[in-house]
Design a protein around this motif. Structure first.
Motif, PDB file in Angstrom:
ATOM      1  N   TYR A   1       0.799  -1.265  -0.010  1.00 35.70           N
ATOM      2  CA  TYR A   1       0.155   0.034   0.197  1.00 35.70           C
ATOM      3  C   TYR A   1       0.776   1.408  -0.043  1.00 35.70           C
ATOM      4  O   TYR A   1       0.850   2.141  -1.003  1.00 35.70           O
ATOM      5  CB  TYR A   1      -0.832   0.036   1.358  1.00 35.70           C
TER       6      TYR A   1
ATOM      7  N   ILE B   1      -8.599  -2.587   1.721  1.00 33.69           N
ATOM      8  CA  ILE B   1      -9.449  -1.904   1.370  1.00 33.69           C
ATOM      9  C   ILE B   1      -9.699  -0.449   2.247  1.00 33.69           C
ATOM     10  O   ILE B   1     -10.145   0.527   1.823  1.00 33.69           O
ATOM     11  CB  ILE B   1     -10.715  -2.842   1.480  1.00 33.69           C
TER      12      ILE B   1
ATOM     13  N   MET C   1      -7.376   2.251   1.395  1.00 35.08           N
ATOM     14  CA  MET C   1      -7.659   2.732  -0.044  1.00 35.08           C
ATOM     15  C   MET C   1      -8.980   3.547  -0.018  1.00 35.08           C
ATOM     16  O   MET C   1      -9.538   4.045  -1.155  1.00 35.08           O
ATOM     17  CB  MET C   1      -7.533   1.831  -1.116  1.00 35.08           C
TER      18      MET C   1
ATOM     19  N   GLY D   1     -12.117   2.296   1.080  1.00 35.54           N
ATOM     20  CA  GLY D   1     -13.301   1.559   0.685  1.00 35.54           C
ATOM     21  C   GLY D   1     -14.496   1.599   1.747  1.00 35.54           C
ATOM     22  O   GLY D   1     -14.207   2.193   2.813  1.00 35.54           O
ATOM     23  N   THR D   2     -15.545   0.887   1.188  1.00 34.86           N
ATOM     24  CA  THR D   2     -16.755   0.917   2.415  1.00 34.86           C
ATOM     25  C   THR D   2     -16.698  -0.235   3.266  1.00 34.86           C
ATOM     26  O   THR D   2     -15.919  -1.063   3.315  1.00 34.86           O
ATOM     27  CB  THR D   2     -17.845   0.798   1.561  1.00 34.86           C
TER      28      THR D   2
ATOM     29  N   GLN E   1     -17.161  -3.326   1.781  1.00 30.60           N
ATOM     30  CA  GLN E   1     -16.036  -4.013   0.778  1.00 30.60           C
ATOM     31  C   GLN E   1     -15.083  -4.552   1.698  1.00 30.60           C
ATOM     32  O   GLN E   1     -14.681  -5.397   1.762  1.00 30.60           O
ATOM     33  CB  GLN E   1     -15.718  -2.666   0.243  1.00 30.60           C
TER      34      GLN E   1
ATOM     35  N   ALA F   1     -13.930  -8.363   1.400  1.00 31.86           N
ATOM     36  CA  ALA F   1     -12.565  -8.680   1.142  1.00 31.86           C
ATOM     37  C   ALA F   1     -12.274  -9.723   2.296  1.00 31.86           C
ATOM     38  O   ALA F   1     -11.339 -10.571   1.959  1.00 31.86           O
ATOM     39  CB  ALA F   1     -11.594  -7.485   1.304  1.00 31.86           C
TER      40      ALA F   1
ATOM     41  N   SER G   1      -8.983  -7.993  -2.118  1.00 33.17           N
ATOM     42  CA  SER G   1      -9.393  -6.819  -1.981  1.00 33.17           C
ATOM     43  C   SER G   1      -9.420  -6.267  -3.386  1.00 33.17           C
ATOM     44  O   SER G   1     -10.499  -5.366  -3.444  1.00 33.17           O
ATOM     45  CB  SER G   1      -7.798  -5.864  -1.413  1.00 33.17           C
ATOM     46  N   ARG G   2      -9.040  -6.703  -4.563  1.00 34.84           N
ATOM     47  CA  ARG G   2      -9.349  -6.052  -5.708  1.00 34.84           C
ATOM     48  C   ARG G   2     -10.771  -6.801  -6.351  1.00 34.84           C
ATOM     49  O   ARG G   2     -11.615  -6.237  -6.547  1.00 34.84           O
ATOM     50  CB  ARG G   2      -8.249  -6.626  -6.795  1.00 34.84           C
TER      51      ARG G   2
ATOM     52  N   GLN H   1     -13.482  -4.780  -4.255  1.00 32.37           N
ATOM     53  CA  GLN H   1     -13.740  -3.567  -4.946  1.00 32.37           C
ATOM     54  C   GLN H   1     -14.543  -3.532  -6.072  1.00 32.37           C
ATOM     55  O   GLN H   1     -15.243  -2.665  -6.340  1.00 32.37           O
ATOM     56  CB  GLN H   1     -12.354  -2.797  -5.032  1.00 32.37           C
ATOM     57  N   SER H   2     -14.353  -4.553  -6.866  1.00 30.08           N
ATOM     58  CA  SER H   2     -14.841  -4.928  -8.186  1.00 30.08           C
ATOM     59  C   SER H   2     -16.453  -5.380  -8.165  1.00 30.08           C
ATOM     60  O   SER H   2     -17.012  -5.157  -9.369  1.00 30.08           O
ATOM     61  CB  SER H   2     -14.038  -5.592  -9.046  1.00 30.08           C
TER      62      SER H   2
ATOM     63  N   SER I   1     -19.956  -4.900  -6.911  1.00 28.56           N
ATOM     64  CA  SER I   1     -21.091  -4.190  -6.160  1.00 28.56           C
ATOM     65  C   SER I   1     -22.303  -4.577  -5.686  1.00 28.56           C
ATOM     66  O   SER I   1     -22.983  -4.372  -4.939  1.00 28.56           O
ATOM     67  CB  SER I   1     -21.409  -3.003  -7.192  1.00 28.56           C
TER      68      SER I   1
END
Length: 475
Positions: free
Chosen positions: A321, A376, A379, A381-382, A385, A389, A428-429, A432-433, A435
């Motif tokens: 990160y 997450i 970066m 994220g919610t 999320q 993750a 994590s990716r 993030q992707s 929804s």
């Protein structure tokens, strides 16, 4: 909710939190209790019996050395790794140790440190955990002065037989936002309009207030951030030492350190303009994780995250990160550690972080889950999320055994940390992707992990009786 971020992330020495740090803390606690009661002067010798996984893999994990150091009054968080060899050598040469650092008493390992390899639990104990040790102090006539039974339950935590776990932050505190499940945490955060890291910060400030009731909220928060900074600096130092150091790891397997060589190759590629490889950041994640766990295997200074055996995953992802994520900053790093700790606490208090109890899914698997959720949060994220993750990361570590070759935290542990760190980035990716609502909750995967661990045969749980530990040697 009794576990603090600073219980979960704590300073120690390698190679194992459950087999090195836990027994050292238990032995030190035993010695200091004798000192507190004024009974050190009556002690002629101390006998220690190890059971279950401590007996079966204790030699490879340094449990014998940890007991000697703990009885001498040393704690994992404060002992200088540089004096360990000399201290242990002197005890073995003289067959005496300074009990609680005070009075020399006899300690003949062949007689006084017993590896009860055929017994899983200390006889008559009420607690049933496969990392047990029983300590007995005797006077000149051979009469028992006192006897205590402890269990090392993972991550350096210890529990006395029939009692509650002992962390490093032992004060009982009324927290503003206690949570006992991921569902509790998400609901509370939603109701209060807080992120997970803000919930954790408020709780950690409450713990700090118990130590300084007059401090302002701003001062308390600054103390928490300073504590996290100290943890991160220790982790970074471990990464740097691991990358800088070459040679063969101790223990007899003749495992060569690889982090230095791998880092040199990556630096050479960067220097010659070959830095366009899109997967180069993940190669660095591998280097960071392996560097930490090579340091751990060598008995160096590490931070439990949440254990020593899994100590490379969280710092590797944190360093990823810091170095490779656009917009990374100090606030993001605070979110990373606060959020990852919240996830680790859920596993610690609802399942287990002990490889001897649930296999490596409870160590590298939990670390992977913590790092994925923490990344997450870092970066921006919610909360949803973060939970997603963390769930993804554990879902794909379910069933992972703990089968260290020779009882050493080297094969497959070092590479396994690298795989766990890369998997955390990937989880994590995915989170993030995506929804849409996900079908499996973090609470469900934590429960599944624990049930899977309990169902796993004990020979696959840090006993070195099966898996790679058996078949590689046989081949």
């Amino acid at each position: 909710m009794t576990t603090s971020l600073f219980d979960l992330y704590k300073l120690g020495v390698g190679p194992s939190s459950s087999h090195t740090m836990g027994p050292m803390r238990a032995a030190c606690r035993f010695a200091r209790e004798l000192e507190r009661k004024g009974e050190v002067g009556r002690v002629n010798r101390v006998e220690v019996r190890l059971y279950g996984s401590l007996a079966l893999t204790g030699m490879g994990h340094g449990t014998d050395r940890a007991v000697l150091l703990g009885l001498s009054g040393n704690e994992p968080a404060t002992i200088d790794p540089g004096v360990i060899e000399a201290t242990v050598a002197e005890i073995r040469a003289t067959r005496k140790l300074a009990l609680a650092g005070k009075r020399a008493v006899g300690f003949d390992e062949a007689r006084d440190l017993r590896f009860e390899r055929g017994t899983m639990f200390p006889p008559g104990s009420r607690t049933q955990h496969p990392n047990g040790l029983r300590l007995t102090a005797y006077d000149d006539s051979g009469t028992s002065i006192t006897e205590r039974t402890y269990f090392s339950i993972g991550g350096g935590f210890i529990v006395e037989d029939g009692a509650e776990a002992v962390g490093t932050n032992e004060a009982v505190v009324c927290l503003p936002y206690p949570f006992h499940s991921a569902a509790d945490l998400l609901e509370m955060a939603h109701t209060q309009g807080l992120s997970i890291d803000e919930v954790m910060m408020a709780n950690e400030c409450a713990r700090m207030r118990a130590q300084d009731s007059n401090a302002s909220d701003e001062v308390l928060a600054a103390h928490v951030r300073a504590g996290i900074d100290a943890i991160w600096e220790t982790m970074k130092g471990c990464i740097e030492r691991g990358i800088a150091t070459e040679g063969i790891l101790p223990g007899g397997l003749n495992v060569r350190r690889r982090a230095h060589r791998l880092a040199a190759r990556l630096k050479e590629k960067e220097a010659t303009g070959q830095a366009s490889d899109p997967l180069a950041p993940l190669d660095w994640v591998t280097v960071y994780a392996m560097a930490v766990n090579e340091e751990n295997a060598a008995g160096g200074r590490v931070v439990t995250a949440p254990t020593n055996g899994a100590a490379g995953v969280v710092p590797a992802v944190a360093r990823f990160y810091e170095r490779f994520v656009t917009g990374a900053n100090h606030d993001g790093m605070m979110r990373f550690f606060l959020t990852s700790a919240a996830i680790g606490i859920l596993y610690k208090e609802n399942a287990s972080i002990s490889g001897a109890e649930v296999g490596c899914q409870g160590e590298v698997g939990v670390a992977c889950s913590m790092a994925a959720g923490g990344l997450i949060a870092a970066m921006g994220g919610t909360n949803g999320q973060v939970e997603h993750a963390a769930e993804i990361a554990m879902e794909h570590n379910l069933g992972m055994t703990c089968d260290p070759i020779g009882g050493l935290v080297q094969i497959p542990c070092i590479e396994r940390n690298a795989m766990g760190a890369v998997k955390a980035v990937h989880a994590s990716r995915i989170a993030q992707s995506d929804s849409e609502e996900h079908k499996v909750s973090l609470d469900q995967v934590i429960k599944t992990m624990y049930q899977t661990g309990l169902d796993m045969q004990s020979r696959y749980k840090e006993t070195s009786l099966a898996g790679l530990a058996l078949n590689v040697i046989e081949c």
